[in-house]
Design an enzyme around this catalytic site. Structure first.
Site, mmCIF file in Angstrom:
data_model
loop_
_atom_site.group_PDB
_atom_site.id
_atom_site.type_symbol
_atom_site.label_atom_id
_atom_site.label_comp_id
_atom_site.label_asym_id
_atom_site.label_seq_id
_atom_site.Cartn_x
_atom_site.Cartn_y
_atom_site.Cartn_z
ATOM 1 C CG ASP A 8 139.842 -10.298 -46.515
ATOM 2 O OD1 ASP A 8 140.976 -10.814 -46.547
ATOM 3 O OD2 ASP A 8 138.799 -10.956 -46.361
ATOM 4 C CG ASP A 102 144.734 -12.839 -45.677
ATOM 5 O OD1 ASP A 102 144.709 -12.883 -44.435
ATOM 6 O OD2 ASP A 102 144.051 -13.578 -46.400
ATOM 7 C CD GLU A 103 140.582 -10.815 -41.743
ATOM 8 O OE1 GLU A 103 139.458 -10.611 -41.283
ATOM 9 O OE2 GLU A 103 141.082 -11.969 -41.806
#
Length: 352
Positions: A8, A102-103
């Site tokens: 993350d 983003d993950e």
């Protein structure tokens, strides 16, 4: 037993912008558009100290932090940096499940670099991300996706949390139920009404009771309470919904929203066509001036054949919601679900 990493990126959108404007690093910065009713897309860690967070209305953010610095979003830039990060992942495993820009989940039960442990892989990935992008990432390492997701948030920002198999029971025993992915405010209230506050509390509840109270999700809660999650990392993740929303500059009645519904229907239809998908499900979303959300969805026997069918279905769903003509809304949204490959549907139609 699997070895799963959840990566993350830390305050991703804000961090990308601050990388280019280091003089703002220690100041409260948010990413948001200049729309009169904009919401925060991301908040830097100094901004979070003032209670600012993503999805917060900018009006509220300015009240809490009058000195907040606002940077407009640049999603092309964020997508480019995200692609860099995913290239790094590919050096270590082919089993990658992107969740957002983003993950991502990574299955490193076997890694491409021959590193001795999943922890070593996570350390190497975080170091590579920092070296190649100048950004930090937090990572959770665990035997399954559920625990890895929770672990990645444990030592944020720029943190690493490892949950080994023998540590699972100790880790989850006092874990608040709000930490469980999918447990929102309503579910949390229902659990609290049953005197359930931690995963340890859930361990004493029979599976049948949880299913009775929460349907299919009750089965997942029961398994989570044992630290069990058998979901694999899905490299070809099926998109669950295509949706678009529109925030108005001033509140509108349902009648005044007509043009917005047509515009949103066209946008989601174009997106559906671009991805060569079909849809049998339609969901409408309305947010009133007090930020209360009303939603209504319907699944049809046949997929929508054209934009006109979709546009005609919207007023039918709205009529089922029985909304007062005087009721006003600040936002409306249209979502398509029950997605399938358009090619597969065409084959069925042709009897192939």
């Amino acid at each position: 037993m699997r070895k799963i990493i959840h990566i993350d990126m830390d305050a991703f959108y804000a961090s990308v912008e601050l990388r280019e404007r280091p003089e703002l690093q220690k100041l409260p910065v948010v990413i948001a558009s200049d729309h009169p009713r904009a919401v925060v897309a991301a908040a830097s860690y100094p901004a979070r100290q003032f209670g600012l967070h993503s999805a917060m209305p900018m009006a509220t953010a300015r009240k809490r932090c009058p000195q907040v610095i606002v940077i407009p979003p640049d999603f092309d830039k964020y997508r480019s940096v995200s692609a860099q990060v995913h290239q790094i992942f590919q050096h270590y495993t082919t089993l990658i499940e992107p969740i957002s820009l983003d993950e991502a989940y990574l299955d490193v039960t076997e890694n491409l670099q021959g590193l001795s442990s999943a922890t070593a892989v996570a350390q190497a990935i975080r170091a590579d991300i920092l070296q190649h992008t100048g950004l930090t990432a937090s990572a959770g390492v665990a035997p399954n996706k559920f625990l890895a997701k929770i672990a990645s948030d444990w030592h944020k920002p720029d943190g690493l949390c490892v949950i080994k198999p023998h540590q699972i029971q100790g880790f989850i025993q006092n874990l608040p139920l709000k930490k469980i992915p999918g447990v929102g405010k309503v579910t949390q209230e229902k659990l609290a009404a049953l005197q359930l506050h931690t995963l340890g509390d859930l361990q004493n509840i029979q599976e049948a009771l949880l299913i009775q109270q929460f349907g299919k999700y009750g089965r997942r809660l029961f398994l989570y309470a044992q630290g069990i999650d058998e979901r694999p990392v899905e490299t070809q993740r099926v998109r669950q919904q295509i949706s678009k929303e529109l925030t108005f500059s001033s509140d509108l009645t349902l009648l005044q929203c007509h043009a917005a519904w047509q515009q949103l229907a066209e946008q989601v239809w174009n997106s559906l066509q671009k991805r060569q998908l079909s849809a049998r499900g339609l969901q409408l979303k309305l947010k009133d001036p007090q930020f209360q959300i009303r939603q209504h969805s319907k699944t049809y026997q046949q997929p929508f054949r054209n934009l006109q069918e979709l546009q005609q279905a919207i007023p039918q769903l709205l009529s089922e919601m029985q909304i007062a003509s005087s009721q006003k809304f600040r936002l409306v949204g249209v979502g398509l679900n029950q997605l399938n490959s358009a090619a597969a549907i065409q084959q069925l139609d042709l009897g192939l």
